[in-house]
Design a protein around this motif. Structure first.
Motif, PDB file in Angstrom:
ATOM      1  N   MET A 121       0.846  -1.195   0.000  1.00  0.00           N
ATOM      2  CA  MET A 121       0.000   0.000   0.000  1.00  0.00           C
ATOM      3  C   MET A 121       0.883   1.248   0.000  1.00  0.00           C
ATOM      4  O   MET A 121       1.770   1.401   0.838  1.00  0.00           O
ATOM      5  N   GLY A 122       0.631   2.143  -0.947  1.00  0.00           N
ATOM      6  CA  GLY A 122       1.481   3.313  -1.133  1.00  0.00           C
ATOM      7  C   GLY A 122       2.566   3.094  -2.163  1.00  0.00           C
ATOM      8  O   GLY A 122       3.233   4.037  -2.578  1.00  0.00           O
ATOM      9  N   LEU A 123       2.740   1.839  -2.584  1.00  0.00           N
ATOM     10  CA  LEU A 123       3.756   1.488  -3.574  1.00  0.00           C
ATOM     11  C   LEU A 123       3.131   1.075  -4.893  1.00  0.00           C
ATOM     12  O   LEU A 123       3.552   1.528  -5.965  1.00  0.00           O
ATOM     13  N   THR A 167       5.445   0.648   3.273  1.00  0.00           N
ATOM     14  CA  THR A 167       5.433   1.366   1.997  1.00  0.00           C
ATOM     15  C   THR A 167       4.548   2.603   2.001  1.00  0.00           C
ATOM     16  O   THR A 167       4.519   3.337   1.007  1.00  0.00           O
ATOM     17  N   LEU A 168       3.852   2.866   3.097  1.00  0.00           N
ATOM     18  CA  LEU A 168       3.147   4.138   3.230  1.00  0.00           C
ATOM     19  C   LEU A 168       4.066   5.240   3.756  1.00  0.00           C
ATOM     20  O   LEU A 168       3.666   6.403   3.821  1.00  0.00           O
ATOM     21  N   TYR A 169       5.271   4.875   4.189  1.00  0.00           N
ATOM     22  CA  TYR A 169       6.305   5.830   4.612  1.00  0.00           C
ATOM     23  C   TYR A 169       5.896   6.690   5.801  1.00  0.00           C
ATOM     24  O   TYR A 169       6.363   7.811   5.973  1.00  0.00           O
ATOM     25  N   ILE A 225       3.080  10.969  -0.944  1.00  0.00           N
ATOM     26  CA  ILE A 225       2.807   9.985  -2.003  1.00  0.00           C
ATOM     27  C   ILE A 225       1.955  10.619  -3.100  1.00  0.00           C
ATOM     28  O   ILE A 225       2.216  10.426  -4.295  1.00  0.00           O
ATOM     29  N   ARG A 226       0.952  11.381  -2.701  1.00  0.00           N
ATOM     30  CA  ARG A 226       0.090  12.038  -3.675  1.00  0.00           C
ATOM     31  C   ARG A 226       0.881  13.028  -4.533  1.00  0.00           C
ATOM     32  O   ARG A 226       0.686  13.102  -5.755  1.00  0.00           O
ATOM     33  N   ASP A 227       1.789  13.768  -3.898  1.00  0.00           N
ATOM     34  CA  ASP A 227       2.561  14.786  -4.623  1.00  0.00           C
ATOM     35  C   ASP A 227       3.589  14.152  -5.570  1.00  0.00           C
ATOM     36  O   ASP A 227       3.755  14.601  -6.710  1.00  0.00           O
ATOM     37  N   ILE A 228       4.284  13.120  -5.098  1.00  0.00           N
ATOM     38  CA  ILE A 228       5.289  12.442  -5.926  1.00  0.00           C
ATOM     39  C   ILE A 228       4.605  11.609  -7.003  1.00  0.00           C
ATOM     40  O   ILE A 228       5.063  11.549  -8.155  1.00  0.00           O
ATOM     41  N   ILE A 276       6.755   6.503  -7.547  1.00  0.00           N
ATOM     42  CA  ILE A 276       7.417   5.827  -6.429  1.00  0.00           C
ATOM     43  C   ILE A 276       7.711   4.374  -6.787  1.00  0.00           C
ATOM     44  O   ILE A 276       8.810   3.861  -6.536  1.00  0.00           O
ATOM     45  N   TYR A 277       6.733   3.717  -7.399  1.00  0.00           N
ATOM     46  CA  TYR A 277       6.931   2.322  -7.801  1.00  0.00           C
ATOM     47  C   TYR A 277       8.022   2.206  -8.862  1.00  0.00           C
ATOM     48  O   TYR A 277       8.863   1.296  -8.807  1.00  0.00           O
TER      49      TYR A 277
END
Length: 386
Positions: free
Chosen positions: A184-186, A206-208, A269-272, A277-278
């Motif tokens: 999740m997040g990746l 992976t949500l950092y 995550i939304r901004d990048i 990220i993946y």
């Protein structure tokens, strides 16, 4: 000590985005109060932060009509869900070959109280993929009641085709539980499907986000048994827990600093962009494999034929040395890895690396070329002295 090269992101991603550190500090200094325990402005700000964080999680996973429940860990989330779903005799429970002890130990505990049958989802070791045709036959032979699958293994990184598996099992009205702690997040995943009943996450992977926070996503009308009982800050005159989600399952004081960190991480995550990220992790995964496969004394375990079938987690065994010995050598040389069984002994039994375990390397977004150069230098040293 020199700069540490960090390859233990499957345990917890490190470092975190700078904005996570900053926001946690500022929020706790300026609004370090409880949620739902007061009508004052600070309590309202804390409540707004929690509500926004739930909304960000649902947006990330494309499921705005579902509900988010926060727990102190993903392990507790799995306990809540599994204990509620597996609660009678004669159930067929399907697990992947790679489940974490957070699943396996709960199932084994319930097996002492209920007459349940445990089945392993078919997996093709040679092709390194789940065998969907065989799974279809498994389900036809033994109707699935509960299916629990890790989206990605924390031992070898293999990805499960969760949409396909859940679609197959839902034709039998099975309850499907997905562990997305490693993804999740990746990996951009649509959880809006009615085929997926519960999805568990950990903030610190992976949500950092930070440690001390997990949770699950579910239908807002789901009926689960609470794991613990106590104050919720709402409906206090009621001697029983509220029936509403998430209040029924969020007993006691929540970890607001961790939720603040997750809030900042989700915005990062939304901004990048989750796909960016993946893509970065895939590039780091390729760099890691390029380094590891240079050495004839290092055997990578279960590397996929196609790297997109796996996340950046690679298990290795070193000729002539136990995993803990290599882990210590790497640590002495400022290389951080995880050695042993990684809380997933069944995965190692399946892979043939039990009981010694493996040396696990896991990359993240923040690994750099310098990290891979440092790893190569240490592997050169181990090779020369083997």
């Amino acid at each position: 000590m020199g700069k540490t090269a960090y390859y233990d992101n499957a345990a917890t991603t490190f470092p975190k985005p700078e904005k996570v550190y900053r926001f946690m500090d500022v929020f706790y200094r300026e609004c370090g109060v409880n949620v739902g325990r007061g009508q004052h402005m600070l309590a309202a700000q804390a409540s707004a932060l929690v509500a926004e964080t739930r909304k960000l999680i649902l947006e990330l996973n494309h499921c705005p009509n579902k509900a988010v429940v926060f727990t102190p860990s993903a392990t507790e989330a799995l306990n809540v869900v599994i204990n509620s779903v597996v609660k009678k005799d004669e159930l067929n429970v399907y697990l992947s070959p790679f489940e974490h002890n957070a699943v396996v130990r709960v199932i084994n505990h319930l097996r002492q109280s209920f007459d349940i049958s445990i089945h392993t989802l078919a997996f093709d070791k040679l092709a390194f993929i789940y065998d969907l045709e065989m799974i279809k036959r498994q389900f036809a032979e033994n109707r699935p009641d509960v299916v629990i699958v890790s989206h990605a293994s924390n031992v070898c990184g293999v990805l499960a085709p969760i949409e396909d598996i859940c679609a197959l099992s839902k034709t039998y009205e099975a309850k499907n539980i997905i562990d997305m702690c490693q993804t999740m997040g990746l990996i951009n995943t649509n959880l809006n499907s009615e085929n997926i009943d519960f999805t568990v996450f950990a903030a610190h992977k992976t949500l950092y986000g930070s440690m001390g926070l997990g949770g699950f996503i579910c239908d807002p009308n789901a009926k689960l048994e609470p794991l613990i009982y106590g104050g919720t800050g709402v409906d206090s005159a009621n001697p029983n827990l509220p029936e509403s989600i998430p209040e029924r399952y969020e007993v006691g004081t929540q970890n607001l600093p961790a939720i603040a960190g997750l809030n900042a991480a989700l915005k990062w995550i939304r901004d990048i962009g989750i796909d960016s990220i993946y893509k970065k992790e895939q590039a780091n995964h390729r760099c890691l494999l390029d380094v590891l496969t240079k050495y004839d004394n290092v055997k990578t375990v279960f590397v996929p034929h196609y790297r997109e079938q796996s996340i950046g987690v690679v298990s290795c065994v070193f000729n002539g040395y136990g995993s803990d010995n290599i882990g210590q050598v790497l640590s002495d040389k400022d290389i951080v890895v995880r050695s042993g069984l990684h809380c997933a002994p069944n995965a190692h039994k399946y892979m043939g690396t039990f009981p010694a375990g493996t040396v696990r390397f896991s990359v993240g977004y923040f690994n750099t070329n310098k990290d891979f150069e440092q790893l190569e230098e240490v592997l050169d040293y181990i090779h020369e002295n083997s």
